[in-house]
Design a protein around this motif. Structure first.
Motif, PDB file in Angstrom:
ATOM      1  N   ILE A  50      29.607 -39.679   1.088  1.00  0.00           N
ATOM      2  CA  ILE A  50      28.519 -39.747   0.102  1.00  0.00           C
ATOM      3  C   ILE A  50      27.394 -38.787   0.520  1.00  0.00           C
ATOM      4  O   ILE A  50      26.760 -38.144  -0.309  1.00  0.00           O
ATOM      5  N   HIS A  51      27.186 -38.670   1.828  1.00  0.00           N
ATOM      6  CA  HIS A  51      26.183 -37.717   2.322  1.00  0.00           C
ATOM      7  C   HIS A  51      26.562 -36.299   1.894  1.00  0.00           C
ATOM      8  O   HIS A  51      25.732 -35.538   1.405  1.00  0.00           O
ATOM      9  N   GLU A  54      26.942 -36.279  -2.374  1.00  0.00           N
ATOM     10  CA  GLU A  54      25.806 -36.699  -3.199  1.00  0.00           C
ATOM     11  C   GLU A  54      24.478 -36.490  -2.481  1.00  0.00           C
ATOM     12  O   GLU A  54      23.440 -36.970  -2.945  1.00  0.00           O
ATOM     13  N   ASN A  55      24.531 -35.838  -1.326  1.00  0.00           N
ATOM     14  CA  ASN A  55      23.309 -35.585  -0.546  1.00  0.00           C
ATOM     15  C   ASN A  55      22.571 -36.847  -0.140  1.00  0.00           C
ATOM     16  O   ASN A  55      21.338 -36.833  -0.060  1.00  0.00           O
ATOM     17  N   LEU A  56      23.278 -37.938   0.093  1.00  0.00           N
ATOM     18  CA  LEU A  56      22.607 -39.152   0.570  1.00  0.00           C
ATOM     19  C   LEU A  56      21.819 -38.788   1.836  1.00  0.00           C
ATOM     20  O   LEU A  56      22.377 -38.236   2.790  1.00  0.00           O
ATOM     21  N   ASP A  57      20.517 -39.104   1.806  1.00  0.00           N
ATOM     22  CA  ASP A  57      19.599 -38.624   2.845  1.00  0.00           C
ATOM     23  C   ASP A  57      19.422 -39.670   3.940  1.00  0.00           C
ATOM     24  O   ASP A  57      19.016 -40.796   3.675  1.00  0.00           O
ATOM     25  N   PHE A  58      19.710 -39.281   5.165  1.00  0.00           N
ATOM     26  CA  PHE A  58      19.556 -40.193   6.321  1.00  0.00           C
ATOM     27  C   PHE A  58      18.349 -39.789   7.176  1.00  0.00           C
ATOM     28  O   PHE A  58      18.161 -40.335   8.264  1.00  0.00           O
ATOM     29  N   SER A  59      17.542 -38.825   6.714  1.00  0.00           N
ATOM     30  CA  SER A  59      16.517 -38.257   7.597  1.00  0.00           C
ATOM     31  C   SER A  59      15.438 -39.259   7.995  1.00  0.00           C
ATOM     32  O   SER A  59      14.817 -39.120   9.039  1.00  0.00           O
ATOM     33  N   ALA A  60      15.216 -40.290   7.175  1.00  0.00           N
ATOM     34  CA  ALA A  60      14.183 -41.276   7.507  1.00  0.00           C
ATOM     35  C   ALA A  60      14.769 -42.513   8.190  1.00  0.00           C
ATOM     36  O   ALA A  60      14.061 -43.488   8.437  1.00  0.00           O
TER      37      ALA A  60
END
Ligand code: GLP
Length: 254
Positions: A50-51, A54-60
């Motif tokens: 999904i990352h 769909e660019n699921l963002d884990f940066s935070a």
């Protein structure tokens, strides 16, 4: 308690990954409690996918893993540090500084456990705690009996658990470490939302004991029923021993 049933293990992984993705997208500073074991491998593969797609963002993301073997350094391929690195962390855009796994080689293990609890508190607590279930009914490495107010600590692993986890140790249960650091049942119950995932026929009896047997320190997974917000995702094989009454209340994902 919300029970979600899926026909296959693969669909259980997708459903769990979508729940986790929802938490990540819904909070500015999400804190996830992460788990290891074979059940989680499919979930992490879907999350990495999904990352990518769909660019699921884990940066935070801030994360805290449930447990680690005592005596295995992070680079050891059998350690949970290494598991997390290869199964998930290397495939997402998380900040490594905010990804926590207990240090099983800390010179002072009790101090490591206390520092781990403090770090969870400092992060504002865990928003979503992912859980598997072991053959002994453990969550994390909370072997029976584990009181429901236990905190992060060093535990002795049951023979049954060392057998269950022997595959990573050349199929030799005696090569599996005798001790581990684990979040306590109390630490787990402090999370805002619990998500327990079970797949495969080997989990059927212990899942039924956890969800429908007595709520007891002898089956630490039974403690999740005391939590106000608890989701269980199970495939049909692992749900085989659940009562028809409980299954009737389940949400079914086709
Ligand atoms: C290990 C972990 C547990 C996990 C259990 C289940 O013992 N400490 O957190 O729930 O394995 O493993 P599996 O998913 O491989 O059945």
């Amino acid at each position: 308690m919300q029970l979600i049933l899926t026909p296959t293990a693969e669909q259980a992984s997708i459903a769990a990954a979508r729940q986790i993705a929802g938490t990540l997208q819904g909070l500015p500073h999400p804190v996830l409690g992460l788990a290891t074991g074979r059940t989680m491998e499919g979930i992490y593969a879907v999350l990495a996918q999904i990352h990518q797609t769909e660019n699921l963002d884990f940066s935070a993301l801030t994360s805290f893993n449930l447990d680690e073997y005592v005596g295995l350094p992070p680079a050891d391929p059998r350690s949970y540090h290494h598991y997390m690195q290869t199964r998930l962390f290397q495939s997402i855009n998380a900040n490594p500084e905010y990804l926590h796994v207990p240090n099983g080689t800390a010179p002072n293990l009790d101090a490591e456990c206390a520092a781990y609890e403090a770090a969870i508190r400092a992060a504002g607590g865990i928003d979503l705690q992912l859980l598997g279930i072991g053959d002994t009914g453990h969550i994390g490495f909370n072997e029976p009996p584990s009181a429901f107010d236990t905190r992060t600590r060093v535990v002795t692993l049951d023979e049954a658990t060392r057998q269950q986890n022997a595959a990573m140790f050349g199929n030799d249960p005696s090569a599996v470490p005798t001790h581990a650091i684990t979040m306590g049942v109390g630490t787990i119950l402090d999370a805002k939302h619990l998500l327990l995932v079970a797949t495969g026929p080997a989990k059927a009896n212990i899942l039924a004991a956890a969800l429908e047997g007595p709520i007891t320190p002898d089956v630490s997974a039974s403690a999740i029923r005391l939590h106000a917000r608890c989701t269980i995702i199970a495939d049909e094989a692992s749900a085989a021993a659940l009562s028809p009454e409980l299954k009737d209340q389940a949400t079914r994902i086709a």
